[in-house]
Design a protein around this motif. Sequence first.
Motif, PDB file in Angstrom:
ATOM      1  N   ILE A  28      47.017  98.576  61.744  1.00 50.88           N
ATOM      2  CA  ILE A  28      48.058  99.239  62.532  1.00 50.88           C
ATOM      3  C   ILE A  28      49.450  99.029  61.921  1.00 50.88           C
ATOM      4  O   ILE A  28      50.463  99.343  62.553  1.00 50.88           O
ATOM      5  CB  ILE A  28      48.018  98.784  64.015  1.00 50.88           C
ATOM      6  CG1 ILE A  28      48.141  97.267  64.166  1.00 50.88           C
ATOM      7  CG2 ILE A  28      46.722  99.261  64.676  1.00 50.88           C
ATOM      8  CD1 ILE A  28      49.528  96.770  64.368  1.00 50.88           C
ATOM      9  N   TRP A  29      49.503  98.521  60.697  1.00 47.84           N
ATOM     10  CA  TRP A  29      50.782  98.234  60.051  1.00 47.84           C
ATOM     11  C   TRP A  29      51.767  99.408  60.101  1.00 47.84           C
ATOM     12  O   TRP A  29      52.946  99.212  60.455  1.00 47.84           O
ATOM     13  CB  TRP A  29      50.542  97.796  58.608  1.00 47.84           C
ATOM     14  CG  TRP A  29      51.764  97.779  57.751  1.00 47.84           C
ATOM     15  CD1 TRP A  29      52.035  98.574  56.681  1.00 47.84           C
ATOM     16  CD2 TRP A  29      52.905  96.911  57.891  1.00 47.84           C
ATOM     17  NE1 TRP A  29      53.270  98.266  56.146  1.00 47.84           N
ATOM     18  CE2 TRP A  29      53.819  97.249  56.875  1.00 47.84           C
ATOM     19  CE3 TRP A  29      53.234  95.887  58.782  1.00 47.84           C
ATOM     20  CZ2 TRP A  29      55.041  96.610  56.716  1.00 47.84           C
ATOM     21  CZ3 TRP A  29      54.460  95.238  58.632  1.00 47.84           C
ATOM     22  CH2 TRP A  29      55.345  95.593  57.610  1.00 47.84           C
ATOM     23  N   PRO A  30      51.358 100.640  59.784  1.00 46.67           N
ATOM     24  CA  PRO A  30      52.340 101.729  59.807  1.00 46.67           C
ATOM     25  C   PRO A  30      52.971 101.942  61.174  1.00 46.67           C
ATOM     26  O   PRO A  30      54.110 102.400  61.273  1.00 46.67           O
ATOM     27  CB  PRO A  30      51.519 102.960  59.388  1.00 46.67           C
ATOM     28  CG  PRO A  30      50.365 102.402  58.631  1.00 46.67           C
ATOM     29  CD  PRO A  30      50.040 101.118  59.323  1.00 46.67           C
ATOM     30  N   ARG A  31      52.251 101.612  62.244  1.00 49.99           N
ATOM     31  CA  ARG A  31      52.784 101.814  63.596  1.00 49.99           C
ATOM     32  C   ARG A  31      53.695 100.662  64.030  1.00 49.99           C
ATOM     33  O   ARG A  31      54.714 100.873  64.688  1.00 49.99           O
ATOM     34  CB  ARG A  31      51.641 101.978  64.593  1.00 49.99           C
ATOM     35  CG  ARG A  31      50.864 103.286  64.438  1.00 49.99           C
ATOM     36  CD  ARG A  31      49.746 103.356  65.469  1.00 49.99           C
ATOM     37  NE  ARG A  31      48.926 104.545  65.303  1.00 49.99           N
ATOM     38  CZ  ARG A  31      49.057 105.652  66.010  1.00 49.99           C
ATOM     39  NH1 ARG A  31      50.008 105.742  66.917  1.00 49.99           N
ATOM     40  NH2 ARG A  31      48.242 106.681  65.807  1.00 49.99           N
ATOM     41  N   ILE A  32      53.328  99.448  63.679  1.00 49.88           N
ATOM     42  CA  ILE A  32      54.110  98.300  64.152  1.00 49.88           C
ATOM     43  C   ILE A  32      55.331  98.036  63.276  1.00 49.88           C
ATOM     44  O   ILE A  32      56.345  97.516  63.757  1.00 49.88           O
ATOM     45  CB  ILE A  32      53.234  97.030  64.248  1.00 49.88           C
ATOM     46  CG1 ILE A  32      53.960  95.942  65.048  1.00 49.88           C
ATOM     47  CG2 ILE A  32      52.809  96.516  62.887  1.00 49.88           C
ATOM     48  CD1 ILE A  32      53.110  94.710  65.331  1.00 49.88           C
ATOM     49  N   SER A  36      61.925  90.806  73.245  1.00 51.10           N
ATOM     50  CA  SER A  36      60.800  91.254  74.064  1.00 51.10           C
ATOM     51  C   SER A  36      59.634  91.521  73.124  1.00 51.10           C
ATOM     52  O   SER A  36      59.827  91.805  71.937  1.00 51.10           O
ATOM     53  CB  SER A  36      61.147  92.509  74.867  1.00 51.10           C
ATOM     54  OG  SER A  36      61.498  93.571  74.004  1.00 51.10           O
ATOM     55  N   VAL A  37      58.428  91.442  73.642  1.00 49.87           N
ATOM     56  CA  VAL A  37      57.252  91.559  72.785  1.00 49.87           C
ATOM     57  C   VAL A  37      57.201  92.943  72.135  1.00 49.87           C
ATOM     58  O   VAL A  37      57.497  93.963  72.768  1.00 49.87           O
ATOM     59  CB  VAL A  37      55.964  91.259  73.572  1.00 49.87           C
ATOM     60  CG1 VAL A  37      55.643  92.362  74.576  1.00 49.87           C
ATOM     61  CG2 VAL A  37      54.785  91.015  72.631  1.00 49.87           C
ATOM     62  N   ALA A  38      56.862  92.969  70.868  1.00 49.62           N
ATOM     63  CA  ALA A  38      56.842  94.221  70.101  1.00 49.62           C
ATOM     64  C   ALA A  38      55.680  95.109  70.513  1.00 49.62           C
ATOM     65  O   ALA A  38      54.603  94.624  70.884  1.00 49.62           O
ATOM     66  CB  ALA A  38      56.738  93.905  68.614  1.00 49.62           C
ATOM     67  N   PRO A  39      55.858  96.424  70.439  1.00 52.03           N
ATOM     68  CA  PRO A  39      54.702  97.320  70.581  1.00 52.03           C
ATOM     69  C   PRO A  39      53.623  96.927  69.573  1.00 52.03           C
ATOM     70  O   PRO A  39      53.925  96.622  68.422  1.00 52.03           O
ATOM     71  CB  PRO A  39      55.283  98.701  70.259  1.00 52.03           C
ATOM     72  CG  PRO A  39      56.747  98.571  70.523  1.00 52.03           C
ATOM     73  CD  PRO A  39      57.099  97.163  70.175  1.00 52.03           C
ATOM     74  N   TYR A  40      52.398  96.888  70.015  1.00 53.51           N
ATOM     75  CA  TYR A  40      51.212  96.560  69.217  1.00 53.51           C
ATOM     76  C   TYR A  40      51.052  95.067  68.941  1.00 53.51           C
ATOM     77  O   TYR A  40      50.023  94.662  68.388  1.00 53.51           O
ATOM     78  CB  TYR A  40      51.171  97.338  67.883  1.00 53.51           C
ATOM     79  CG  TYR A  40      51.231  98.827  68.059  1.00 53.51           C
ATOM     80  CD1 TYR A  40      50.129  99.531  68.515  1.00 53.51           C
ATOM     81  CD2 TYR A  40      52.405  99.536  67.799  1.00 53.51           C
ATOM     82  CE1 TYR A  40      50.181 100.906  68.698  1.00 53.51           C
ATOM     83  CE2 TYR A  40      52.474 100.908  67.975  1.00 53.51           C
ATOM     84  CZ  TYR A  40      51.357 101.592  68.428  1.00 53.51           C
ATOM     85  OH  TYR A  40      51.417 102.944  68.615  1.00 53.51           O
ATOM     86  N   SER A  41      52.025  94.253  69.311  1.00 46.64           N
ATOM     87  CA  SER A  41      51.851  92.812  69.111  1.00 46.64           C
ATOM     88  C   SER A  41      50.735  92.284  69.994  1.00 46.64           C
ATOM     89  O   SER A  41      50.536  92.740  71.127  1.00 46.64           O
ATOM     90  CB  SER A  41      53.150  92.066  69.449  1.00 46.64           C
ATOM     91  OG  SER A  41      52.941  90.660  69.477  1.00 46.64           O
ATOM     92  N   GLY A  80      55.384 109.192  56.490  1.00 47.93           N
ATOM     93  CA  GLY A  80      56.103 109.049  55.230  1.00 47.93           C
ATOM     94  C   GLY A  80      56.602 107.640  55.029  1.00 47.93           C
ATOM     95  O   GLY A  80      56.504 107.071  53.940  1.00 47.93           O
ATOM     96  N   SER A  81      57.167 107.051  56.092  1.00 48.06           N
ATOM     97  CA  SER A  81      57.626 105.668  56.011  1.00 48.06           C
ATOM     98  C   SER A  81      56.472 104.739  55.725  1.00 48.06           C
ATOM     99  O   SER A  81      56.582 103.800  54.944  1.00 48.06           O
ATOM    100  CB  SER A  81      58.313 105.266  57.315  1.00 48.06           C
ATOM    101  OG  SER A  81      58.637 103.908  57.317  1.00 48.06           O
ATOM    102  N   ALA A  82      55.328 105.000  56.373  1.00 52.51           N
ATOM    103  CA  ALA A  82      54.169 104.142  56.167  1.00 52.51           C
ATOM    104  C   ALA A  82      53.700 104.203  54.726  1.00 52.51           C
ATOM    105  O   ALA A  82      53.341 103.188  54.135  1.00 52.51           O
ATOM    106  CB  ALA A  82      53.038 104.575  57.095  1.00 52.51           C
ATOM    107  N   VAL A 109      46.226 107.443  60.534  1.00 51.00           N
ATOM    108  CA  VAL A 109      47.388 107.982  59.839  1.00 51.00           C
ATOM    109  C   VAL A 109      47.557 109.462  60.121  1.00 51.00           C
ATOM    110  O   VAL A 109      48.669 109.952  60.287  1.00 51.00           O
ATOM    111  CB  VAL A 109      47.242 107.750  58.320  1.00 51.00           C
ATOM    112  CG1 VAL A 109      48.453 108.305  57.591  1.00 51.00           C
ATOM    113  CG2 VAL A 109      47.079 106.271  58.042  1.00 51.00           C
ATOM    114  N   SER A 110      46.453 110.202  60.210  1.00 51.77           N
ATOM    115  CA  SER A 110      46.547 111.647  60.414  1.00 51.77           C
ATOM    116  C   SER A 110      47.174 111.989  61.742  1.00 51.77           C
ATOM    117  O   SER A 110      47.656 113.103  61.933  1.00 51.77           O
ATOM    118  CB  SER A 110      45.157 112.276  60.315  1.00 51.77           C
ATOM    119  OG  SER A 110      44.371 111.916  61.438  1.00 51.77           O
ATOM    120  N   LYS A 111      47.191 111.054  62.683  1.00 54.38           N
ATOM    121  CA  LYS A 111      47.750 111.314  64.011  1.00 54.38           C
ATOM    122  C   LYS A 111      49.205 110.893  64.121  1.00 54.38           C
ATOM    123  O   LYS A 111      49.804 110.976  65.178  1.00 54.38           O
ATOM    124  CB  LYS A 111      46.900 110.599  65.068  1.00 54.38           C
ATOM    125  CG  LYS A 111      45.487 111.159  65.158  1.00 54.38           C
ATOM    126  CD  LYS A 111      44.663 110.396  66.167  1.00 54.38           C
ATOM    127  CE  LYS A 111      43.300 111.028  66.357  1.00 54.38           C
ATOM    128  NZ  LYS A 111      42.485 110.997  65.165  1.00 54.38           N
TER     129      LYS A 111
END
Length: 349
Positions: free
Chosen positions: A95-99, A288-293, A56-58, A47-49
């Motif tokens: 990885i929920w906040p990223r995906i 198309s396949v999602a990032p991090y999927s 904020g959204s995460a 999260v810090s990165k």
Amino acid sequence: MLFRRVKTQLIRVHAGGLAFRDWAAEGRLRHTSFRGIRDAEPASEIVSKMSAPEAGSARSRAGQKCTVALTHPDRLYWPDAGVTKQGLADYYAAIWPRIAPFIVDRPLALLRCPEGIDGPRFFQKNGWKGMNAHIRTLDDPATGTAEHLIGIHDLDGLMGLVQSAVLEIHPWGAACRDWERPDQLVMDLDPGEGVAWERVIDAARDVGERLEASGLTPYVKTSGGKGLHVVAPLKPEADWETVKAFSRTLAQTMAADRPDRYIATITKAKRHGKILLDYLRNQRGATSVAPYSTRARAGAPVSMPLSWDELGQITGSAQFTVNNALTRLTALRADPWAAFHTARRPIQP
């Protein structure tokens, strides 16, 4: 901290003694399916990165309770990599906040493998009987009929996909807030037999330079399969036909400039030694396949966002997996896609 809240929510998933297990008291993720992580990394470091808007959204999403219970958590989805249903749930929770921004509130096509990658598999675009209650049904406003397409709204929905043996998540290029105007352009670089990986890297750079020359901001990721995806975030202003025409012209121009390297038509007989520039991801209803999927392939690979600077160090599209993804994310100094959602530019027809 964000992930301490997520940890608490995941522990609430108890149902008959079942929970997303192996979250240590200090907020570190530990699970046997994560081979390659000798000492569990603090999830808070991920999260810090993040960029400030993303974090904020995460945090706002993390306030939602996770109530999905997994059945048969020890079922092996990737036997060769030792990744279980539980391991997949743990990976996505981390990885929920990223995906989330790439899969929430948009139509999804799902690759389901109820018995893991070695068993039967099928794509699913519509709701089904007995579907997990946290997976949403969406009705396409353009059809006038109830089609019951598939979507998710929160972490519960993602865990519902895990419970349903979804091993690949393929979103539309448009969100439900505006079905008719895509918010991203995807060029899928698919190498034919006999194409060296270095040429795939060169092709991605070529696509990126041409997109940049057109006023767009290109990003790159592994597909988790054989090739690379070059993705440009768009202001959702142009319609599907405009975006498809733009990407088709790009692919055809590149193929005309370098017919020895590129092809823009999906004809297997002509693809040996060449890279298919697949622009057809940019039409209504395509995905198309999602990032991090994750991908339903040997080794449990994931589609991993990259920086352009590190592209030359990547050895193949399946380099990043469920078992090493968190190690990579905690080692990064910055998220290479941190500015993706603020870098939207309009297509210039």
